[in-house]
Design a protein around this motif. Structure first.
Motif, short mmCIF file in Angstrom:
data_model
loop_
_atom_site.label_atom_id
_atom_site.label_comp_id
_atom_site.label_asym_id
_atom_site.label_seq_id
_atom_site.Cartn_x
_atom_site.Cartn_y
_atom_site.Cartn_z
N HIS A 157 28.07 -61.61 1.42
CA HIS A 157 29.07 -62.48 1.29
C HIS A 157 29.73 -62.67 2.58
O HIS A 157 29.65 -61.86 3.47
N PRO A 158 30.50 -63.69 2.83
CA PRO A 158 31.26 -63.98 4.10
C PRO A 158 32.40 -63.16 4.22
O PRO A 158 32.99 -62.81 3.26
N ALA A 159 32.40 -62.59 5.44
CA ALA A 159 33.58 -61.64 5.59
C ALA A 159 34.90 -62.25 5.42
O ALA A 159 35.83 -61.39 4.72
N TRP A 160 35.32 -63.57 5.55
CA TRP A 160 36.61 -63.97 5.29
C TRP A 160 36.85 -63.95 4.09
O TRP A 160 38.13 -63.70 3.52
N LEU A 161 35.81 -64.30 3.07
CA LEU A 161 36.00 -64.35 1.65
C LEU A 161 36.27 -62.99 1.24
O LEU A 161 36.95 -62.79 0.36
N VAL A 162 35.38 -61.83 1.54
CA VAL A 162 35.36 -60.61 0.80
C VAL A 162 36.69 -59.92 1.36
O VAL A 162 37.33 -58.98 0.64
#
Length: 450
Positions: A155-160
């Motif tokens: 998953h994208p780091a900014w979202l997690v």
């Protein structure tokens, strides 16, 4: 016919370039693939996008170089091969490697064939020895959790990071695992058929099903079932996420009301509203208008209604306003275009195409739609504002900004039992969560005009 792996590589490349969404790219190439391979096409493209970060870490280790240095078409073939080796173990490894080599040659990159062969064979040879970030032992290791969810669970780091901050690392982990699984199919009966008739037809055909968990007039079929249903059953069902049905139920539509579905395409929520209004029953006295703006969306809406045997007025409107109605409707559903970050289990390309910078831009458009809808509702009427975003900038924050500007409206908590209480916030907004409810994320707020 196009080889299914070459077609899947073409889908990935179109998405990587930003030319198409996953759904649009699959629709474009599907007719060129043999019918027997179309399910595999869907699996390859969707699965590779779900696990992209994990696959890139594996490829980088096997290739001993960053994936950023690999040409896009070569990387697409490698991602597909790595996905099959790690997640589709029913395919023999030699067939995966040989198929990838043939694919890169078909894509006119024969010079890269030996590289593709070597990388995939290294993945086969090293297998589990390729190390990925492990699940942290403690909840306070935020950096460790971010690495684990970003790489190992893809998953994208900014979202997690956002999910960890709001819900904690274990809930974020459950969310990521949920997004990486194939969803079941929730279906409703088309107009002219009852849910009991649909149930009996499924039983007669030997099709497994179970009642939907939260909606009484829907059934859940196992993942992949829809494509194998006989034609007569296909005509009886209309697929729709259970969370999307709950959004429509937030409108609390009643026979005799006038309702506008302002951003209606593809039409699933329109059909739920039509059922609740008893449209088609002359004695109900209901009026439902469905609207959308782009020509393709309007055509899709009309197709959905026709296929479901619902004859409703459809108009082409820009929901951002101004609208050609004043104090007309008892309820308006504003299912606003959004980031879609709540539904990335079904649309995994959104994980990689959306950024945090998109959210304020989307929110401005959503706020404009709410203000436009406000003028169409009668006193005592209601707006249902909805998104399929997990992020507050598009959800509660838009509602708060609207309420601060238009004092005629206030939040209304539903009390008719159509939506489970556990899915409602303290203010009465619907917010479904994968970790708690096992559903994609849907947000809805009811705003009543005083």
């Amino acid at each position: 016919m196009t080889d299914v792996r070459v077609a899947a590589a073409g889908v990935l490349l179109a998405i990587e370039r930003g030319d198409e969404t996953l759904a649009a790219a699959l629709d474009r190439v599907r007719p060129d693939v043999a019918p027997v391979d179309r399910g595999l096409l869907q699996e390859l493209a969707t699965g590779t996008l779900r696990w992209r970060n994990e696959l890139d870490a594996v490829i980088a280790t096997a290739a001993r170089r960053s994936v950023k240095s690999i040409d896009p078409d070569v990387l697409a073939v490698l991602r597909l091969g790595a996905y099959q080796l790690r997640h589709l173990t029913r395919v023999p490894t030699h067939a995966v490697v040989d198929g990838a080599v043939r694919s890169i040659k078909t894509l006119r990159r024969a010079s890269a064939a030996s590289f593709v062969n070597a990388v995939l064979r290294a993945i086969v040879r090293r297998g589990p020895a390729i190390a990925l970030p492990k699940r942290p032992a403690t909840a306070d290791d935020v950096d460790g959790w971010t690495r684990y969810l970003t790489t190992t669970l893809s998953h994208p780091a900014w979202l997690v990071r956002r999910w960890i901050d709001r819900y904690g690392p274990e809930a974020a982990e459950t969310w990521c695992v949920f997004n990486n699984t194939s969803p079941p199919v929730t279906v409703r009966a088309t107009a002219g058929h009852s849910i009991d008739e649909l149930r009996m037809a499924l039983e007669a055909a030997g099709v497994a099903y179970r009642p939907a968990r939260y909606v009484s007039d829907a059934l859940e079929l196992p993942a992949g079932t829809l494509g194998s249903l006989p034609a007569d059953l296909v005509a009886m069902v209309r697929p729709q996420d259970e969370g999307a049905q709950l959004v429509a139920r937030m409108a609390a539509a009643r026979p005799g009301e006038r309702i506008l579905d302002l951003c209606a395409a593809p039409g699933g929520k329109t059909l739920v509203l039509a059922d609740d209004l008893r449209c088609g029953d002359p004695g109900a006295g209901s009026r439902l208008i469905a609207a959308d703006y782009r020509a393709g969306r309007v055509a899709l809406l009309c197709e959905t209604l026709s296929r479901s045997h619902r004859h409703l007025p459809v108009v082409r409107l820009d929901a951002r306003g101004p609208l050609p109605f004043s104090d007309t409707f008892d309820a308006v559903l504003v299912d606003a275009p959004c980031s879609g970050l709540g539904t990335i289990r079904r649309e995994p390309d959104l994980k990689w195409s959306r950024t945090a910078e998109d959210l304020p831009v989307l929110a401005e458009g959503q706020l404009r739609m709410l203000h436009a809808a406000a003028g169409t509702v009668v006193p005592g009427g209601r707006i249902v504002y909805a998104t399929c975003s997990s992020e507050p900038e598009e959800d509660a924050e838009v509602v708060n900004r609207f309420l601060a500007r238009d004092r005629r409206f206030s939040l209304l908590a539903p009390d008719d039992g159509r939506v489970p209480a556990m899915m409602l916030t303290e203010r009465g907004e619907l917010f479904t969560r994968p970790d708690r409810d096992g559903l994609e994320v849907y947000y809805a707020a009811v705003l009543v005009r005083l």
